[in-house]
Design a protein around this motif. Sequence first.
Motif, PDB file in Angstrom:
ATOM      1  N   PRO A  70       0.823  -1.221   0.000  1.00 51.44           N
ATOM      2  CA  PRO A  70       0.000   0.000   0.000  1.00 51.44           C
ATOM      3  C   PRO A  70       0.859   1.274   0.000  1.00 51.44           C
ATOM      4  O   PRO A  70       1.956   1.299   0.561  1.00 51.44           O
ATOM      5  N   GLU A  71       0.353   2.321  -0.622  1.00 56.31           N
ATOM      6  CA  GLU A  71       1.071   3.594  -0.758  1.00 56.31           C
ATOM      7  C   GLU A  71       1.467   4.192   0.585  1.00 56.31           C
ATOM      8  O   GLU A  71       2.476   4.878   0.693  1.00 56.31           O
ATOM      9  N   ASP A  72       0.645   3.960   1.629  1.00 55.73           N
ATOM     10  CA  ASP A  72       0.915   4.594   2.923  1.00 55.73           C
ATOM     11  C   ASP A  72       1.832   3.740   3.812  1.00 55.73           C
ATOM     12  O   ASP A  72       2.030   4.052   4.974  1.00 55.73           O
ATOM     13  N   TYR A  73       2.415   2.685   3.260  1.00 56.44           N
ATOM     14  CA  TYR A  73       3.343   1.851   4.021  1.00 56.44           C
ATOM     15  C   TYR A  73       4.776   2.337   3.820  1.00 56.44           C
ATOM     16  O   TYR A  73       5.131   2.871   2.778  1.00 56.44           O
ATOM     17  N   PHE A  74       5.580   2.105   4.833  1.00 58.64           N
ATOM     18  CA  PHE A  74       6.997   2.453   4.852  1.00 58.64           C
ATOM     19  C   PHE A  74       7.793   1.150   4.947  1.00 58.64           C
ATOM     20  O   PHE A  74       7.261   0.109   5.324  1.00 58.64           O
ATOM     21  N   LEU A  75       9.079   1.230   4.668  1.00 62.90           N
ATOM     22  CA  LEU A  75       9.985   0.117   4.939  1.00 62.90           C
ATOM     23  C   LEU A  75      10.304   0.148   6.423  1.00 62.90           C
ATOM     24  O   LEU A  75      10.755   1.170   6.943  1.00 62.90           O
ATOM     25  N   ARG A  76      10.040  -0.947   7.128  1.00 63.82           N
ATOM     26  CA  ARG A  76      10.362  -1.014   8.554  1.00 63.82           C
ATOM     27  C   ARG A  76      11.661  -1.791   8.709  1.00 63.82           C
ATOM     28  O   ARG A  76      11.813  -2.889   8.191  1.00 63.82           O
ATOM     29  N   VAL A  77      12.613  -1.188   9.437  1.00 62.88           N
ATOM     30  CA  VAL A  77      13.893  -1.821   9.731  1.00 62.88           C
ATOM     31  C   VAL A  77      13.957  -1.982  11.248  1.00 62.88           C
ATOM     32  O   VAL A  77      13.699  -1.037  11.997  1.00 62.88           O
TER      33      VAL A  77
ATOM     34  N   GLU B 127       5.714   5.122  18.281  1.00 71.29           N
ATOM     35  CA  GLU B 127       7.074   4.911  18.795  1.00 71.29           C
ATOM     36  C   GLU B 127       8.133   4.866  17.698  1.00 71.29           C
ATOM     37  O   GLU B 127       9.295   4.578  17.957  1.00 71.29           O
ATOM     38  N   ASP B 128       7.739   5.177  16.467  1.00 67.93           N
ATOM     39  CA  ASP B 128       8.667   5.119  15.332  1.00 67.93           C
ATOM     40  C   ASP B 128       9.355   6.450  15.077  1.00 67.93           C
ATOM     41  O   ASP B 128       8.778   7.510  15.286  1.00 67.93           O
ATOM     42  N   GLN B 129      10.570   6.336  14.566  1.00 68.26           N
ATOM     43  CA  GLN B 129      11.255   7.474  13.978  1.00 68.26           C
ATOM     44  C   GLN B 129      11.174   7.271  12.480  1.00 68.26           C
ATOM     45  O   GLN B 129      11.306   6.147  11.993  1.00 68.26           O
ATOM     46  N   GLN B 130      10.938   8.360  11.743  1.00 66.21           N
ATOM     47  CA  GLN B 130      10.776   8.268  10.299  1.00 66.21           C
ATOM     48  C   GLN B 130      11.939   8.950   9.598  1.00 66.21           C
ATOM     49  O   GLN B 130      12.384  10.010  10.015  1.00 66.21           O
ATOM     50  N   PHE B 131      12.408   8.312   8.543  1.00 63.00           N
ATOM     51  CA  PHE B 131      13.508   8.827   7.746  1.00 63.00           C
ATOM     52  C   PHE B 131      13.161   8.657   6.274  1.00 63.00           C
ATOM     53  O   PHE B 131      12.316   7.833   5.931  1.00 63.00           O
ATOM     54  N   GLU B 132      13.834   9.394   5.418  1.00 60.99           N
ATOM     55  CA  GLU B 132      13.753   9.140   3.983  1.00 60.99           C
ATOM     56  C   GLU B 132      15.167   8.923   3.491  1.00 60.99           C
ATOM     57  O   GLU B 132      16.043   9.762   3.688  1.00 60.99           O
ATOM     58  N   ILE B 133      15.390   7.760   2.889  1.00 59.33           N
ATOM     59  CA  ILE B 133      16.714   7.384   2.398  1.00 59.33           C
ATOM     60  C   ILE B 133      16.575   7.043   0.918  1.00 59.33           C
ATOM     61  O   ILE B 133      15.891   6.081   0.566  1.00 59.33           O
ATOM     62  N   ASP B 134      17.182   7.840   0.067  1.00 59.82           N
ATOM     63  CA  ASP B 134      17.149   7.604  -1.383  1.00 59.82           C
ATOM     64  C   ASP B 134      15.730   7.403  -1.912  1.00 59.82           C
ATOM     65  O   ASP B 134      15.470   6.517  -2.723  1.00 59.82           O
ATOM     66  N   GLY B 135      14.793   8.215  -1.414  1.00 63.59           N
ATOM     67  CA  GLY B 135      13.412   8.131  -1.887  1.00 63.59           C
ATOM     68  C   GLY B 135      12.593   7.029  -1.234  1.00 63.59           C
ATOM     69  O   GLY B 135      11.447   6.824  -1.594  1.00 63.59           O
ATOM     70  N   ILE B 136      13.176   6.305  -0.276  1.00 64.66           N
ATOM     71  CA  ILE B 136      12.465   5.232   0.435  1.00 64.66           C
ATOM     72  C   ILE B 136      12.127   5.739   1.827  1.00 64.66           C
ATOM     73  O   ILE B 136      13.000   6.173   2.580  1.00 64.66           O
ATOM     74  N   ARG B 137      10.836   5.690   2.158  1.00 65.91           N
ATOM     75  CA  ARG B 137      10.408   6.097   3.502  1.00 65.91           C
ATOM     76  C   ARG B 137      10.666   4.935   4.459  1.00 65.91           C
ATOM     77  O   ARG B 137      10.221   3.809   4.220  1.00 65.91           O
ATOM     78  N   VAL B 138      11.405   5.235   5.534  1.00 66.38           N
ATOM     79  CA  VAL B 138      11.886   4.197   6.442  1.00 66.38           C
ATOM     80  C   VAL B 138      11.380   4.465   7.858  1.00 66.38           C
ATOM     81  O   VAL B 138      11.396   5.609   8.324  1.00 66.38           O
ATOM     82  N   LEU B 139      10.970   3.403   8.542  1.00 67.34           N
ATOM     83  CA  LEU B 139      10.561   3.458   9.941  1.00 67.34           C
ATOM     84  C   LEU B 139      11.548   2.668  10.787  1.00 67.34           C
ATOM     85  O   LEU B 139      11.951   1.565  10.404  1.00 67.34           O
ATOM     86  N   ILE B 140      11.910   3.233  11.930  1.00 69.68           N
ATOM     87  CA  ILE B 140      12.730   2.518  12.910  1.00 69.68           C
ATOM     88  C   ILE B 140      12.145   2.819  14.279  1.00 69.68           C
ATOM     89  O   ILE B 140      11.971   3.991  14.638  1.00 69.68           O
ATOM     90  N   GLU B 141      11.832   1.789  15.040  1.00 70.16           N
ATOM     91  CA  GLU B 141      11.362   2.011  16.413  1.00 70.16           C
ATOM     92  C   GLU B 141      12.468   2.677  17.210  1.00 70.16           C
ATOM     93  O   GLU B 141      13.646   2.332  17.060  1.00 70.16           O
TER      94      GLU B 141
END
Length: 104
Positions: free
Chosen positions: A25-32, A54-68
């Motif tokens: 889904p469009e509103d999903y991020f990559l979770r690491v 409880e997530d921190q959000q980042f954008e890396i090379d156009g990929i939205r990333v989540l990290i707890e």
Amino acid sequence: MLIPISITEKAEAEIKHIMANKNIPEDYFLRVGVKGGGCGGMSYALGFDKPKSEDQQFEIDGIRVLIEKKHYMFLIGMQIDFFEGDEARGFTFINPDIPKRHDL
């Protein structure tokens, strides 16, 4: 805040391919994240998910990333790569700051 991880070009291409072709889904991020403990130490996890408080959000090379937040310190310096060989393929986590062991 400092982005704790990096993503190689191969891993970036594979992540973007999965997001475009596997009905993510469009509103999903990559979770690491990390799974931990035991005598085996830490293992790392990748998946797709919606943001949580409880997530921190980042954008890396156009990929939205989540990290707890609780996983952040365990991921500092890690690099996500993608390996494709004759018998196996998949994502790997590498810490470039740790020298590789050389057998004598």
